[in-house]
Write a protein that holds these residues in place. Structure first.
Motif: not given
Length: 487
Positions: A145-158, A175-187
């Motif tokens: 769960i992402k705090p800012s959106s209260r929605a489930e999102a892909p996450k990467m932890s170390y 990682m949803d910001d990466i998905e947005r960047e990749l969606a913008a790249f696809d568009a």
């Protein structure tokens, strides 16, 4: 129109192939670029997480080396880590050596995220993090769960195990910001592909329009040229008709009409004499005078009949010149021989006709074309060349026929005649008659020593197994040899 349709179809096929090839290449490159961009973003995130965890580990090590009780130092470490936020939704989490959560979003004051609830330390995500830390540390990917959106999102932890106290320190980035960047790249890639296809379509339409305009211009030019050729041909046909009519009129006026007029005068004179003899009785005339007066009308009638016979001969000659019956009945050789024999008494020129070789059967069009060439060439030689002799030769073989008309006249300027649009109709007619036949050649050579006109027809060869043989010219062997004046 068929050419334009074929060109348009070809352009359409080329357009489809080019569009497919370009689209395939662009999609392939876009996929490769997407993978590279994704790898760069992920590598950047991993590097960032390592940096944050190393920073938290350094904070823990620094505080743990301080003086004081271990519990107090541990609380001081947890307090420091709870204050270390990064990004909009980045935070640290800490496990002890037994897998209990020591620091979580609830204790950090982050609403909406209950990461690894202390009452449920056996959750799947917790086990993945703890196992990775015990395995030497590294990256763990999962959904949370992402705090800012209260929605489930892909996450990467170390995660990494600390040397002091056996704690596990970790930090995560969504990682949803990466998905947005990749969606913008696809568009953007899709938009680039669409723009490229639009440009290719515009190029194809422009090319088809250019081809259509070029075809229209070419068609208009050809129409003008064809129209001019038709007009010249029409003028030539009219001129040829007028020349033929004038020739026939001259032939009739100078030959047949004069003979008929003289015959008319002779018959009228004989009629007057007969009427006078009937009205006057020979009362005191002696028998001799009476016979002489009766013989005078008879002589005039005889002369009139003779002139009428000459008129018939002249009419036959003119008719033969228009279309000789021998050409159809007995063939080309007989018609040419008759043409030369008719012209011999009328001209003070040594006319000769010679047959050479085997003359195969010819079609009506071929016989007529060669006969007209001979007529025109003889007419030019007798009327304009001032020749002393003219030789007409018809030579043939199993697969060819050649007609040659040669004279020793003064010749003419062939280039000047060809350049003259109004003159030289007879020469053009000869060439066009021969060239209209399949497998034909026409040549003319002229100069001060004379003129040579040659028309040659190549006849099709029969099939190897064919039993049909060419029928010889009917005139061969049935007519006396041509008169050959002494040279």
């Amino acid at each position: 129109m068929r050419t334009v349709a074929l060109a348009a179809a070809f352009m359409l096929v080329v357009f489809l192939l080019v569009t497919w090839a370009v689209s395939y290449q662009m999609v392939s490159h876009a996929r490769q670029d997407r993978k590279q961009v994704q790898a760069v973003y992920v590598a950047s995130k991993e590097k960032e997480l390592r940096h944050y965890v190393e920073l938290g580990h350094a904070t823990l090590a620094r505080i743990a080396q301080g003086s004081g009780e271990q519990a107090a130092l541990q609380q001081q470490v947890l307090a420091a880590l709870s204050r270390m936020h990064f990004g909009n939704d980045g935070y640290f989490f800490v496990y002890d050596r037994f897998g209990n959560v020591l620091l979580n979003p609830g204790s950090m004051g982050i609403d909406g995220v209950d990461f690894c609830d202390p009452a449920d330390t056996g959750s799947e995500q917790a086990r993945m993090l703890i196992n990775q830390a015990h395995a030497g540390g590294g990256i763990v990917r999962y959904n949370w769960i992402k705090p800012s959106s209260r929605a489930e999102a892909p996450k990467m932890s170390y995660v990494k195990t600390a040397d002091h106290w056996g704690w596990i320190i970790g930090a995560g980035l969504y990682m949803d910001d990466i998905e947005r960047e990749l969606a913008a790249f696809d568009a953007n890639a899709a938009r680039t592909l669409r723009d490229t296809q639009i440009r290719l379509t515009a190029l194809a339409i422009g090319s088809v329009m250019l081809i259509s305009l070029a075809w229209l211009a070419w068609n208009l030019r050809n129409s003008r040229i064809s129209g001019e050729k038709l007009r010249r041909l029409a003028r030539r046909v009219v001129s040829s008709q007028e020349e033929e009519r004038a020739r026939v009129a001259r032939e009739l006026h100078d030959g047949v009409v004069q003979v008929l007029v003289s015959s008319k005068y002779l018959l009228e004179t004989a009629q007057v004499h007969l009427e006078q003899d009937t009205e006057k009785a020979p009362e005191n005339d002696v028998a001799k005078d009476h016979r002489s007066r009766r013989l005078a009308p008879q002589a005039l009638l005889a002369q009139g009949l003779g002139r009428l016979q000459e008129a018939l001969v002249e009419i036959r000659r003119v008719s033969h010149g228009l279309h000789p019956a021998l050409l159809t009945d007995l063939g080309l050789a007989a018609a040419l021989r008759m043409l030369v024999e008719q012209l011999c008494p009328q001209r003070a020129v040594d006319l000769r006709f010679t047959e050479q070789g085997f003359i195969p059967a010819l079609s009506q069009a071929q016989r007529t074309a060669l006969f007209r060439v001979a007529q025109e060439a003889l007419n030019n030689a007798l009327m304009h060349a001032q020749a002393g002799w003219v030789q007409v030769t018809l030579a043939g073989g199993a697969h060819h026929v050649a007609l040659t008309i040669e004279d020793n006249g003064h010749g003419f300027d062939l280039n000047k005649v060809r350049a003259d649009g109004k003159g030289g109709i007879g020469l053009r007619n000869m060439r066009e008659r021969i060239e209209s036949l399949e497998g034909s050649d026409f040549a003319m050579h002229t100069g001060p020593a004379g003129t040579r006109v040659e028309a040659r027809l190549r006849l099709p060869q029969p099939e190897p197994d064919s039993t049909i043989r060419a029928r010889p010219d009917p005139a061969l062997g049935h007519l006396p040899p041509a008169r050959r004046p002494a040279a």
